[in-house]
Design a protein around this motif. Structure first.
Motif, PDB file in Angstrom:
ATOM      1  N   CYS A  57     -10.408  17.841  -3.548  1.00 15.85           N
ATOM      2  CA  CYS A  57      -9.077  18.240  -3.036  1.00 15.85           C
ATOM      3  C   CYS A  57      -9.240  19.012  -1.726  1.00 15.85           C
ATOM      4  CB  CYS A  57      -8.347  19.134  -4.038  1.00 15.85           C
ATOM      5  SG  CYS A  57      -7.707  18.264  -5.444  1.00 15.85           S
ATOM      6  N   GLU A  58     -10.182  19.938  -1.721  1.00 12.24           N
ATOM      7  CA  GLU A  58     -10.392  20.756  -0.504  1.00 12.24           C
ATOM      8  C   GLU A  58     -10.938  19.893   0.633  1.00 12.24           C
ATOM      9  OE1 GLU A  58      -9.796  24.083  -0.681  1.00 12.24           O
ATOM     10  OE2 GLU A  58     -10.165  24.735  -2.745  1.00 12.24           O
ATOM     11  N   ALA A  59     -11.921  19.044   0.296  1.00 13.11           N
ATOM     12  CA  ALA A  59     -12.585  18.247   1.344  1.00 13.11           C
ATOM     13  C   ALA A  59     -11.642  17.199   1.945  1.00 13.11           C
ATOM     14  CB  ALA A  59     -13.828  17.568   0.776  1.00 13.11           C
ATOM     15  N   THR A  60     -10.657  16.762   1.149  1.00  9.69           N
ATOM     16  CA  THR A  60      -9.727  15.735   1.642  1.00  9.69           C
ATOM     17  C   THR A  60      -8.317  16.324   1.724  1.00  9.69           C
ATOM     18  OG1 THR A  60      -9.258  14.904  -0.595  1.00  9.69           O
ATOM     19  CG2 THR A  60     -11.093  13.875   0.548  1.00  9.69           C
ATOM     20  N   ALA A  61      -8.260  17.630   2.037  1.00  9.81           N
ATOM     21  CA  ALA A  61      -6.999  18.380   1.938  1.00  9.81           C
ATOM     22  C   ALA A  61      -5.824  17.693   2.632  1.00  9.81           C
ATOM     23  CB  ALA A  61      -7.197  19.780   2.485  1.00  9.81           C
ATOM     24  N   ALA A  62      -6.053  17.120   3.801  1.00  8.23           N
ATOM     25  CA  ALA A  62      -4.928  16.552   4.561  1.00  8.23           C
ATOM     26  C   ALA A  62      -4.614  15.107   4.159  1.00  8.23           C
ATOM     27  CB  ALA A  62      -5.246  16.617   6.051  1.00  8.23           C
ATOM     28  N   ASN A  63      -5.423  14.540   3.248  1.00  8.30           N
ATOM     29  CA  ASN A  63      -5.214  13.126   2.870  1.00  8.30           C
ATOM     30  C   ASN A  63      -3.907  12.905   2.123  1.00  8.30           C
ATOM     31  OD1 ASN A  63      -7.876  12.536   3.589  1.00  8.30           O
ATOM     32  ND2 ASN A  63      -8.067  11.086   1.885  1.00  8.30           N
ATOM     33  N   VAL A  64      -3.322  11.756   2.405  1.00 10.03           N
ATOM     34  CA  VAL A  64      -2.265  11.235   1.548  1.00 10.03           C
ATOM     35  C   VAL A  64      -3.026  10.308   0.597  1.00 10.03           C
ATOM     36  CG1 VAL A  64      -0.284   9.670   1.516  1.00 10.03           C
ATOM     37  CG2 VAL A  64      -0.527  11.362   3.349  1.00 10.03           C
ATOM     38  N   SER A  65      -3.082  10.625  -0.685  1.00 13.68           N
ATOM     39  CA  SER A  65      -3.882   9.803  -1.605  1.00 13.68           C
ATOM     40  C   SER A  65      -3.376   8.357  -1.582  1.00 13.68           C
ATOM     41  CB  SER A  65      -3.802  10.347  -3.031  1.00 13.68           C
ATOM     42  OG  SER A  65      -2.615   9.892  -3.656  1.00 13.68           O
ATOM     43  N   SER A  66      -4.223   7.441  -2.037  1.00 14.77           N
ATOM     44  CA  SER A  66      -3.813   6.033  -1.999  1.00 14.77           C
ATOM     45  C   SER A  66      -2.576   5.806  -2.883  1.00 14.77           C
ATOM     46  CB  SER A  66      -4.967   5.131  -2.433  1.00 14.77           C
ATOM     47  OG  SER A  66      -5.435   5.513  -3.703  1.00 14.77           O
ATOM     48  N   MET A  67      -2.476   6.575  -3.988  1.00 15.22           N
ATOM     49  CA  MET A  67      -1.317   6.354  -4.867  1.00 15.22           C
ATOM     50  C   MET A  67      -0.035   6.922  -4.245  1.00 15.22           C
ATOM     51  SD  MET A  67      -1.020   6.961  -8.955  1.00 15.22           S
ATOM     52  CE  MET A  67      -2.467   6.005  -9.348  1.00 15.22           C
ATOM     53  N   LEU A  68      -0.167   8.061  -3.573  1.00 12.40           N
ATOM     54  CA  LEU A  68       1.018   8.592  -2.884  1.00 12.40           C
ATOM     55  C   LEU A  68       1.421   7.630  -1.753  1.00 12.40           C
ATOM     56  CD1 LEU A  68       3.208  10.603  -2.194  1.00 12.40           C
ATOM     57  CD2 LEU A  68       1.501  12.044  -1.063  1.00 12.40           C
ATOM     58  N   ALA A  69       0.432   7.072  -1.066  1.00  8.44           N
ATOM     59  CA  ALA A  69       0.755   6.113   0.005  1.00  8.44           C
ATOM     60  C   ALA A  69       1.534   4.929  -0.576  1.00  8.44           C
ATOM     61  CB  ALA A  69      -0.521   5.643   0.698  1.00  8.44           C
ATOM     62  N   ASP A  70       1.128   4.461  -1.750  1.00  7.75           N
ATOM     63  CA  ASP A  70       1.850   3.344  -2.391  1.00  7.75           C
ATOM     64  C   ASP A  70       3.290   3.752  -2.713  1.00  7.75           C
ATOM     65  OD1 ASP A  70      -0.349   1.685  -2.307  1.00  7.75           O
ATOM     66  OD2 ASP A  70      -1.040   2.226  -4.319  1.00  7.75           O
ATOM     67  N   VAL A  71       3.440   4.944  -3.282  1.00 11.94           N
ATOM     68  CA  VAL A  71       4.790   5.396  -3.664  1.00 11.94           C
ATOM     69  C   VAL A  71       5.663   5.557  -2.417  1.00 11.94           C
ATOM     70  CG1 VAL A  71       6.038   7.408  -4.578  1.00 11.94           C
ATOM     71  CG2 VAL A  71       4.161   6.416  -5.881  1.00 11.94           C
ATOM     72  N   LEU A  72       5.085   6.099  -1.347  1.00  8.45           N
ATOM     73  CA  LEU A  72       5.888   6.282  -0.125  1.00  8.45           C
ATOM     74  C   LEU A  72       6.342   4.938   0.438  1.00  8.45           C
ATOM     75  CD1 LEU A  72       3.908   9.203   1.572  1.00  8.45           C
ATOM     76  CD2 LEU A  72       6.099   9.339   0.380  1.00  8.45           C
ATOM     77  N   ARG A  73       5.514   3.889   0.220  1.00  4.90           N
ATOM     78  CA  ARG A  73       5.921   2.541   0.681  1.00  4.90           C
ATOM     79  C   ARG A  73       6.673   1.775  -0.397  1.00  4.90           C
ATOM     80  NH1 ARG A  73       0.378   1.478   2.249  1.00  4.90           N
ATOM     81  NH2 ARG A  73       0.028   2.616   4.160  1.00  4.90           N
ATOM     82  N   LYS A  74       6.980   2.448  -1.503  1.00  2.86           N
ATOM     83  CA  LYS A  74       7.686   1.843  -2.632  1.00  2.86           C
ATOM     84  C   LYS A  74       6.942   0.615  -3.160  1.00  2.86           C
ATOM     85  CE  LYS A  74      12.295   3.450  -1.165  1.00  2.86           C
ATOM     86  NZ  LYS A  74      12.200   4.771  -1.747  1.00  2.86           N
ATOM     87  N   LYS A  75       5.627   0.767  -3.294  1.00  2.78           N
ATOM     88  CA  LYS A  75       4.803  -0.351  -3.778  1.00  2.78           C
ATOM     89  C   LYS A  75       4.285  -0.061  -5.180  1.00  2.78           C
ATOM     90  CE  LYS A  75       1.531  -2.101  -1.437  1.00  2.78           C
ATOM     91  NZ  LYS A  75       0.331  -2.208  -0.605  1.00  2.78           N
ATOM     92  N   ARG A  76       3.788  -1.095  -5.823  1.00  5.73           N
ATOM     93  CA  ARG A  76       3.136  -0.914  -7.121  1.00  5.73           C
ATOM     94  C   ARG A  76       1.900  -0.020  -6.929  1.00  5.73           C
ATOM     95  NH1 ARG A  76       0.830  -5.804 -10.926  1.00  5.73           N
ATOM     96  NH2 ARG A  76      -0.108  -4.442 -12.487  1.00  5.73           N
ATOM     97  N   THR A  77       1.576   0.808  -7.919  1.00  2.69           N
ATOM     98  CA  THR A  77       0.398   1.682  -7.811  1.00  2.69           C
ATOM     99  C   THR A  77      -0.728   1.178  -8.723  1.00  2.69           C
ATOM    100  OG1 THR A  77       0.869   3.137  -9.667  1.00  2.69           O
ATOM    101  CG2 THR A  77       2.010   3.634  -7.595  1.00  2.69           C
ATOM    102  N   GLU A  78      -1.864   1.863  -8.645  1.00  2.00           N
ATOM    103  CA  GLU A  78      -3.014   1.505  -9.490  1.00  2.00           C
ATOM    104  C   GLU A  78      -3.084   2.373 -10.753  1.00  2.00           C
ATOM    105  OE1 GLU A  78      -6.416  -0.321  -6.775  1.00  2.00           O
ATOM    106  OE2 GLU A  78      -5.983   1.719  -6.176  1.00  2.00           O
ATOM    107  N   ILE A  79      -1.943   2.925 -11.165  1.00  2.00           N
ATOM    108  CA  ILE A  79      -1.932   3.859 -12.298  1.00  2.00           C
ATOM    109  C   ILE A  79      -2.592   3.269 -13.555  1.00  2.00           C
ATOM    110  CG2 ILE A  79       0.442   3.233 -13.073  1.00  2.00           C
ATOM    111  CD1 ILE A  79      -0.970   6.806 -13.037  1.00  2.00           C
ATOM    112  N   ASP A  80      -2.368   1.969 -13.814  1.00  2.67           N
ATOM    113  CA  ASP A  80      -2.927   1.370 -15.035  1.00  2.67           C
ATOM    114  C   ASP A  80      -4.452   1.301 -15.003  1.00  2.67           C
ATOM    115  OD1 ASP A  80      -0.473   1.023 -16.138  1.00  2.67           O
ATOM    116  OD2 ASP A  80      -0.231  -1.048 -15.468  1.00  2.67           O
TER     117      ASP A  80
END
Ligand code: KPL
Length: 310
Positions: free
Chosen positions: A247-270
């Protein structure tokens, strides 16, 4: 080496660019004709920790055009793995190796069903990449890539793949226990991705608030219990300390799952928290926090069109 990257998203485009720069023969295999044409015309531009640079790129939607490859790297979302492996099949011959550098658990198994287990190499990468637009990627972080066969054998092909990665400037090592590396990455993703997607926070914020810190801790503890019961050997000693450090090392990252949600796409939750829930339930290990994370992210995915607008 003739390398086919299946899925020219952030990670696929970044890897393809590094290999192209190092004069490997790179092909991007896409399912989207417009994007393939755009990349063929404009190449790929990179900005970020490796500076600003550009490479020409060859992209196609038809693997028959490529001929037999030495290496196919699958970089699509986990729910598209089977389709990606099938699409790449015309470029897969007796000597081709197929490497997965995807998030989640289950991709090695799906690819093995399509191309045969003997050809498959598992992998995890800590490279950070964000897609700005098709053909334009932010190289958000340097990081080690780990590759290995499920049977643990260190073969000549595996060594030459590692050499190509290293020659291209990508820090890479071979593991005899790739399952351990895959689960180690899964625990990181299980702690971070769903929570960022639900709260819409950058990775670093999760450790700043008591609420998210507590849920992250519980999600990681459950995932670790499942891994331990499965006798998976993690590549770090203290899972919670590791996830908090990421979390600290990638503090400014938008995680891949948040990126999916922001684009209203399916996520890799499963393929992330969903794996912890399914395997926890099979083993009789309580996984309430991961279950709630799965339910919330599935609800978000199912309700994009019904969000309250201010
Ligand atoms: O792998 C990641 C992801 O976003 O999928 C982490 C490690 C959480 C970095 O953002």
């Amino acid at each position: 080496m003739k390398i086919v990257i299946v899925g020219p998203g952030a990670m696929g485009s970044l890897l393809g660019s590094f290999f192209s720069k190092s004069k490997e023969e790179v092909w991007l295999l896409d399912k989207n004709n417009d994007r393939a044409s755009r990349i063929n015309a404009g190449g790929i531009s990179i900005e970020g920790v490796s500076g600003e640079w550009q490479v020409k790129a060859r992209s196609t939607v038809n693997a028959k055009e490529i001929g037999e490859a030495d290496l196919v790297i699958i970089c699509v979302k986990s729910y598209d793995t089977r389709e990606a492996a099938l699409a790449a099949k015309p470029a897969i011959g007796a000597k081709t190796r197929v490497l997965t550098l995807q998030n989640g658990i289950g991709n090695v198994e799906v690819i093995s069903e399509v191309v045969g287990a003997e050809k498959v190499i598992g992998g995890v990468t800590n490279l950070g990449a964000t897609l700005i637009e098709p053909g334009k990627v932010r190289h958000a972080g340097k990081g080690e890539t780990i590759i290995g066969r499920i049977d643990g054998k260190i073969t000549a092909e595996l060594r030459s793949i590692r050499e190509v990665f290293i020659k291209s400037g990508l820090e890479t090592r071979i593991s005899k226990d790739i399952k351990g590396a895959l689960w180690s990455k899964l625990i990181i993703n299980a702690g971070i991705n769903a929570l960022t997607a639900i709260t819409r926070l950058n990775n670093g914020r999760l450790v700043e608030f008591d609420g998210t810190r507590k849920i992250l801790r519980e999600a990681v503890a459950e995932a670790t219990k499942v891994a331990k019961r499965k006798r998976i050997k993690l590549i770090y000693d203290d899972p919670l300390a590791k996830v908090e450090a990421v979390c600290e090392a990638t503090a400014a990252n938008v995680s891949s799952m948040l990126a999916d949600v922001l684009r209203k796409k399916r996520t890799e939750i499963d393929y992330i928290n969903g794996v912890v829930v399914r395997q926890g339930q099979e083993l009789g290990i309580p996984v309430p926090i991961n279950s709630v994370l799965v339910d919330l992210v599935r609800t978000i995915e199912a309700s994009y069109s019904r969000e309250v607008k201010r």
